[in-house]
Motif scaffolding. Structure first.
Motif, PDB file in Angstrom:
ATOM      1  N   LEU A   1       0.826  -1.209   0.000  1.00 19.22           N
ATOM      2  CA  LEU A   1       0.000   0.000   0.000  1.00 19.22           C
ATOM      3  C   LEU A   1       0.863   1.263   0.000  1.00 19.22           C
ATOM      4  O   LEU A   1       0.630   2.192  -0.771  1.00 19.22           O
ATOM      5  CB  LEU A   1      -0.937  -0.008   1.212  1.00 19.22           C
ATOM      6  CG  LEU A   1      -1.997  -1.105   1.202  1.00 19.22           C
ATOM      7  CD1 LEU A   1      -2.610  -1.275   2.585  1.00 19.22           C
ATOM      8  CD2 LEU A   1      -3.057  -0.806   0.162  1.00 19.22           C
ATOM      9  N   CYS A   2       1.851   1.303   0.856  1.00 17.68           N
ATOM     10  CA  CYS A   2       2.730   2.469   0.975  1.00 17.68           C
ATOM     11  C   CYS A   2       3.604   2.620  -0.268  1.00 17.68           C
ATOM     12  O   CYS A   2       3.829   3.731  -0.755  1.00 17.68           O
ATOM     13  CB  CYS A   2       3.583   2.319   2.230  1.00 17.68           C
ATOM     14  SG  CYS A   2       4.269   3.854   2.853  1.00 17.68           S
ATOM     15  N   GLY A   3       4.068   1.495  -0.789  1.00 15.38           N
ATOM     16  CA  GLY A   3       4.973   1.502  -1.931  1.00 15.38           C
ATOM     17  C   GLY A   3       4.334   1.863  -3.249  1.00 15.38           C
ATOM     18  O   GLY A   3       5.022   2.001  -4.259  1.00 15.38           O
ATOM     19  N   ASN A   4       3.029   2.035  -3.271  1.00 19.41           N
ATOM     20  CA  ASN A   4       2.366   2.494  -4.491  1.00 19.41           C
ATOM     21  C   ASN A   4       2.316   4.012  -4.580  1.00 19.41           C
ATOM     22  O   ASN A   4       1.910   4.553  -5.606  1.00 19.41           O
ATOM     23  CB  ASN A   4       0.962   1.897  -4.601  1.00 19.41           C
ATOM     24  CG  ASN A   4       1.015   0.458  -5.054  1.00 19.41           C
ATOM     25  OD1 ASN A   4       1.894   0.065  -5.810  1.00 19.41           O
ATOM     26  ND2 ASN A   4       0.080  -0.352  -4.585  1.00 19.41           N
ATOM     27  N   SER A   5       2.730   4.707  -3.504  1.00 21.18           N
ATOM     28  CA  SER A   5       2.682   6.171  -3.544  1.00 21.18           C
ATOM     29  C   SER A   5       3.939   6.847  -2.996  1.00 21.18           C
ATOM     30  O   SER A   5       4.080   8.055  -3.118  1.00 21.18           O
ATOM     31  CB  SER A   5       1.461   6.668  -2.761  1.00 21.18           C
ATOM     32  OG  SER A   5       1.544   6.269  -1.405  1.00 21.18           O
TER      33      SER A   5
END
Length: 185
Positions: A53-57
């Motif tokens: 989740l974090c690594g997509n933004s």
């Protein structure tokens, strides 16, 4: 060394549970967090989903010491850990953290099972550079967390903002409690 004599093999098969970290991510995506639980409580599974989740933004570095989070094989990442996630695998956590700080300029560093003073020193170095951390640690409750001296020091210094406690092996990756750590420091 190499183990040559053994009488059994134990295969640990990782699995992705997409969405298990969504509610916590919505609340804590801007904070450094500790994911806490006992054996087989789903800490690594929860970390993997939070990283996705974090690594997509954001720019993330995942320190994947034993390739169990990202399932790196032949240089390819087989599990979804986010589009902007760099994976550092096959080395110790402390070395990976220091390498990431020097070369990858991440916003967050994710790592599994912090457990030593060497890990603590590397995390302190990263936090001093403005990097946030999401890490797992073995602790079933807050009292157990504080018994780990290296973790207690990180909490006291304000490195981690929240602790997320998981239920346990009966409900892997399910959140039991979210505790703000700033009030402890």
């Amino acid at each position: 060394g190499v183990i040559r004599d053994f009488n059994a093999l134990n295969f640990r098969v990782s699995r992705c549970i997409e969405g298990c970290a969504e509610s916590v991510f919505a609340m804590l995506k801007d904070y450094s967090i500790l994911i806490c639980g006992g054996v087989n409580s789903g800490k690594t599974t929860f970390l993997r989903d939070f990283c996705r989740l974090c690594g997509n933004s954001r720019k993330i570095t995942l320190i994947d010491e034993r390739c169990e989070i990202s399932s790196v094989s032949g240089g390819n990442v087989l599990n979804d850990v986010g589009l902007l996630t760099d994976v550092v695998s096959g080395c110790g956590r402390a070395f990976g953290i220091v390498s990431a700080i020097r070369t990858l300029s991440p916003d967050f560093i994710f790592c599994d099972e912090i457990s030593s003073d060497e890990d603590r020193q590397a995390i302190l170095g990263g936090a001093g550079c403005g990097i946030k951390f999401v890490a797992t640690v073995h602790a079933e409750n807050f009292e157990g967390l504080l018994k780990r001296e290296f973790v207690k020091d990180l909490i006291t210094r304000g490195i981690f903002d929240y602790a997320v406690f998981l239920y346990g092996s009966s409900s892997p990756s399910k959140v039991r409690e979210i505790r703000r750590l700033g009030s402890y420091a």
